[in-house]
Write a protein that holds these residues in place. Structure first.
Motif, PDB file in Angstrom:
ATOM      1  N   SER A 269      98.297  -9.763 -52.461  1.00  5.92           N
ATOM      2  CA  SER A 269      96.907 -10.224 -52.379  1.00  5.92           C
ATOM      3  C   SER A 269      95.989  -9.142 -52.926  1.00  5.92           C
ATOM      4  N   GLU A 270      95.247  -9.458 -53.954  1.00  6.00           N
ATOM      5  CA  GLU A 270      94.303  -8.507 -54.508  1.00  6.00           C
ATOM      6  C   GLU A 270      92.987  -8.560 -53.729  1.00  6.00           C
ATOM      7  N   PRO A 271      92.428  -7.418 -53.361  1.00  5.21           N
ATOM      8  CA  PRO A 271      91.158  -7.425 -52.639  1.00  5.21           C
ATOM      9  C   PRO A 271      90.000  -7.839 -53.538  1.00  5.21           C
ATOM     10  N   GLU A 272      89.086  -8.565 -52.961  1.00  5.59           N
ATOM     11  CA  GLU A 272      87.894  -9.003 -53.682  1.00  5.59           C
ATOM     12  C   GLU A 272      86.954  -7.818 -53.903  1.00  5.59           C
ATOM     13  N   ALA A 273      86.430  -7.702 -55.101  1.00  6.70           N
ATOM     14  CA  ALA A 273      85.450  -6.643 -55.387  1.00  6.70           C
ATOM     15  C   ALA A 273      84.097  -7.083 -54.835  1.00  6.70           C
ATOM     16  N   MET A 274      83.651  -6.436 -53.761  1.00  4.64           N
ATOM     17  CA  MET A 274      82.417  -6.830 -53.089  1.00  4.64           C
ATOM     18  C   MET A 274      81.286  -5.880 -53.458  1.00  4.64           C
ATOM     19  N   ASP A 275      80.122  -6.453 -53.687  1.00  3.55           N
ATOM     20  CA  ASP A 275      78.948  -5.616 -53.893  1.00  3.55           C
ATOM     21  C   ASP A 275      78.657  -4.854 -52.601  1.00  3.55           C
ATOM     22  N   SER A 276      78.164  -3.653 -52.759  1.00  2.97           N
ATOM     23  CA  SER A 276      77.848  -2.836 -51.593  1.00  2.97           C
ATOM     24  C   SER A 276      76.981  -3.582 -50.585  1.00  2.97           C
ATOM     25  N   GLU A 277      76.084  -4.452 -51.081  1.00  4.61           N
ATOM     26  CA  GLU A 277      75.171  -5.169 -50.201  1.00  4.61           C
ATOM     27  C   GLU A 277      75.653  -6.564 -49.815  1.00  4.61           C
ATOM     28  N   ASP A 278      76.867  -6.936 -50.205  1.00  4.96           N
ATOM     29  CA  ASP A 278      77.420  -8.207 -49.739  1.00  4.96           C
ATOM     30  C   ASP A 278      77.666  -8.146 -48.234  1.00  4.96           C
ATOM     31  N   MET A 279      77.453  -9.272 -47.562  1.00  2.69           N
ATOM     32  CA  MET A 279      77.677  -9.329 -46.119  1.00  2.69           C
ATOM     33  C   MET A 279      79.138  -9.042 -45.779  1.00  2.69           C
ATOM     34  N   LEU A 280      79.330  -8.188 -44.793  1.00  2.45           N
ATOM     35  CA  LEU A 280      80.659  -7.943 -44.242  1.00  2.45           C
ATOM     36  C   LEU A 280      80.859  -8.774 -42.978  1.00  2.45           C
ATOM     37  N   PHE A 281      79.847  -8.751 -42.091  1.00  3.30           N
ATOM     38  CA  PHE A 281      79.961  -9.547 -40.866  1.00  3.30           C
ATOM     39  C   PHE A 281      78.590  -9.865 -40.293  1.00  3.30           C
ATOM     40  N   ILE A 282      78.600 -10.894 -39.433  1.00  8.14           N
ATOM     41  CA  ILE A 282      77.463 -11.250 -38.586  1.00  8.14           C
ATOM     42  C   ILE A 282      77.918 -11.043 -37.153  1.00  8.14           C
ATOM     43  N   LEU A 283      77.107 -10.378 -36.346  1.00  7.17           N
ATOM     44  CA  LEU A 283      77.438 -10.190 -34.931  1.00  7.17           C
ATOM     45  C   LEU A 283      76.204 -10.541 -34.110  1.00  7.17           C
ATOM     46  N   TYR A 284      76.396 -11.411 -33.145  1.00  4.61           N
ATOM     47  CA  TYR A 284      75.256 -11.922 -32.372  1.00  4.61           C
ATOM     48  C   TYR A 284      74.977 -11.048 -31.160  1.00  4.61           C
ATOM     49  N   THR A 285      73.684 -10.803 -30.942  1.00  2.00           N
ATOM     50  CA  THR A 285      73.262  -9.985 -29.814  1.00  2.00           C
ATOM     51  C   THR A 285      72.092 -10.666 -29.126  1.00  2.00           C
TER      52      THR A 285
END
Length: 668
Positions: A269-285
């Motif tokens: 599986s090749e890793p996707e090249a993500m832009d530095s500012e692409d979302m990694l996660f959403i966490l609810y607080t």
């Protein structure tokens, strides 16, 4: 009646009162703490951080750029920072992949067969995954997700116990560019539903069940209740953790067993090249309005921040066995169970269950069994350990420990000292850290080989972080009490609230224009050390978890017997804060112990066990101003056992006196 200290945070325009019942040691420290603990010489001689790190942090943009260079980038950035307050873009146009940084670069070298995760389940089952093992499982999961049609930018909800599959699922999402939204396994079906719908998740990864204090938590059943009202979800992947005892039902076409889905899948599986500012996660607080906030963290900045703070705050060495006791459902688990340690190639301990099951020495047995060297836990847990007594840790060999940390809430000095003496054997530095879901990583902390620590103080900002104390008008204060603000952007900062940028700006940047403020009061002493006082809004810190009073009030009013409810926090010896609810019933409904229990269970169903009120008091009315506003300040006075404040603005002053008598009668 409880005694209390009242500290005037002039000129804030409000009183912040801390009761002696649970905060005595912290307040004494605020006024007179003199104990100092310089770094042990032998520790300092080998420490990763030196005073030069503080010097480097003065040129903060260059400092963070140097930290980013420690990661593997597929394409370099063009600019370190674009800052258009309150929006930041770090490492502009740079490309990388978070999962690749946590796995691929390690298996290409000598860490290939190093333990990445040492896991222990509550029943006592154990697994060890090397970096090679973990990489293969993450690749399988990534390919399985893609085979289901999940693509870059899709949101995936993860609702799992503390098992290795939780880490695998997070990293698999990161590998293909999907955005994970982890929901704590202790949350209710309704809380899960709300988070799935807000994120418009296309898939859910859960388990048939999990274990907690010997009981099975039927997570799949809760997930099914949620998914009945989540039209965006197309797939539900289920890990078999418990087996037949979980009674997990599977829906044809939607549900997939994890083991069957992954077993035939390729490990290439090749890793996707993500832009530095692409979302990694959403966490609810929790939020003051009752609706949880979807905190958005992006790839390059978040990974830079947590990798750097893990390396320096925990003085990470190649041979360390690192144990952050947090659940991955909270940001501490994201940052310091998964991304920070794995980006540094650390060996991470994960434990599924409670610290007192089946015995109160479970944590210390784990430390001894796996030779834990660095431990990061919450003051709530430490206060429980104190209450249980030193005989439990004393039965175990804790000599491998060399560094201790605390997270989640301020630690009172006597708990700090107990931790230092009975767990650290008087030889381990303690890093007392302040940060938030929104900050992504540690913001104020000692550097263990450099900073002289004082029990109860988080000491000074991490290099590259600029914190300032201000009064109610935003004027900088050199010492005394006030509001904790951050004056310049940092890589791990939240970028927005998912789907509601206006709320992001209003919540964090409007109170003090140009400054980040997320609701904590603090004191700055003569030495320039920070003392965190806790929340100044309607979000409570219960056992290190943020609970919005509005969320709990809404859950209570949702009950068919309740007409009105007001929830406040009161001091609690172990949890820091506990929830006290004042409830008015509808006509024809009768107060009873059974109804009280029913209301507590209703809150658990709506939110989760962490929001269960400790106290519920029934009242014919609540104290209100002439304009109809509930005076929660007076309810807090009642719950804390304090002398009542000014009641002249109340429509009916007799109401609060009756409530006070009822509460005191309950306490007696």
């Amino acid at each position: 009646m409880r005694r209390s200290y009242t500290i005037r945070l002039a000129p804030l325009g409000f009183w912040l009162t801390l009761t002696l019942a649970t905060m005595k040691d912290q307040i004494d420290t605020l006024l007179s703490e003199q104990r100092r603990f310089p770094p042990p010489r032998a520790f300092a001689a080998r420490a990763a951080a030196t005073t030069a790190l503080y010097d480097a942090g003065r040129d903060w943009k260059r400092f963070w750029e140097e930290q980013a260079r420690a990661l593997d980038w597929m394409s370099p950035w063009n600019r370190v920072l674009d800052w258009k307050p309150p929006h930041a873009r770090w490492f502009v146009d740079g490309k990388l992949n978070a999962a690749s940084n946590c796995l691929d670069r390690h298996i290409a070298g000598p860490r290939r067969n190093k333990a990445a995760i040492i896991w222990e389940g509550e029943p006592g089952d154990r697994r060890v995954l090397t970096y090679w093992d973990l990489a293969r499982e993450v690749r399988r999961c990534a390919n399985a997700l893609k085979a289901l049609g999940i693509r870059r930018g899709d949101r995936v909800a993860i609702y799992l116990p503390m098992i290795p599959e939780a880490v695998i699922a997070m990293l698999a999402c990161a590998r293909i560019g999907a955005v994970h939204s982890v929901v704590f396994g202790g949350f209710s079906a309704e809380s899960l539903r709300d988070r799935i719908n807000d994120a418009q998740a296309v898939a859910v990864i859960t388990a048939d069940g999990g274990y907690r204090r010997g009981q099975v938590l039927p997570l799949k059943r809760f997930a099914d209740e949620a998914l009945a009202h989540c039209p965006s979800v197309k797939h539900c992947i289920v890990v078999r953790r418990v087996g037949e005892e979980a009674f997990a039902a599977m829906e044809e076409g939607r549900d997939h067993w994890w083991h069957r889905l992954l077993q035939p899948v390729s490990t290439e599986s090749e890793p996707e090249a993500m832009d530095s500012e692409d979302m990694l996660f959403i966490l609810y607080t929790s939020g003051t309005t009752g609706k949880p906030k979807g905190i958005v963290h992006t790839t390059g900045g978040f990974l830079t921040h947590v990798a750097a703070t893990t390396r320096y705050v925990f003085d990470l060495r190649e041979e360390d066995v690192f144990w952050c006791t947090a659940d991955i459902g909270w940001v501490t688990g994201h940052s310091y169970v998964v991304y920070g340690p794995l980006a540094n190639g650390a060996t991470v301990v994960m434990y599924e269950g409670a610290p007192d099951w089946p015995e109160r020495d479970r944590f210390w047995s784990i430390v001894e069994t796996y030779g834990v060297t660095v431990m990061y836990t919450a003051p709530t847990a430490i206060r429980a350990f104190m209450k249980w007594g030193p005989e439990h840790p004393s039965r175990h060999d804790l000599s491998t420990l060399r560094l201790l940390g605390t997270v989640g809430e301020p630690i009172n000095p006597e708990a700090w000292i107990w931790y230092h003496e009975h767990i650290g054997g008087g030889r381990c530095p303690i890093v007392d850290t302040w940060w938030q879901t929104e900050t992504g990583g540690i913001m104020i902390t000692p550097l263990p080989g450099v900073t002289t620590t004082t029990p109860g103080s988080a000491t000074v900002p991490f290099p590259g972080i600029s914190a300032e104390l201000v009064d109610a008008n935003g004027k900088r204060l050199e010492k005394g009490g006030g509001f904790l603000t951050i004056t310049q952007p940092w890589p791990g900062m939240l970028r927005t609230i998912y789907g509601d940028d206006e709320r992001y700006q209003q919540t964090y940047w409007s109170r003090f224009p140009g400054r980040y403020f997320a609701g904590d009061g603090a004191k700055l002493d003569e030495a320039g050390y920070w003392w965190i006082l806790g929340r100044v809004d309607d979000v409570l810190n219960v056992a290190g978890h943020r609970i919005g009073t509005m969320e709990v009030e809404s859950a209570l009013v949702d009950h068919p017997a309740v007409a009105e409810a007001a929830v406040v926090g009161r001091s609690h010896d172990l949890k820091g804060q506990a929830l006290a609810a004042f409830v008015t019933l509808k006509d024809g409904k009768q107060a009873s112990p059974g109804l009280k229990d029913d209301l507590k269970d209703h809150v658990v169903k709506k939110i989760g066990a962490i929001a269960r009120p400790d106290d519920i008091l029934f009242s014919a009315d609540l104290p209100k101003t002439r304009s109809g506003k509930i005076m929660r300040r007076l309810l807090k006075d009642i719950a804390e056992g304090r002398t009542l404040g000014d009641t002249t603005t109340l429509a009916d002053p007799a109401v609060v006196n009756r409530l006070k008598e009822m509460y005191e009668e309950k306490e007696s």
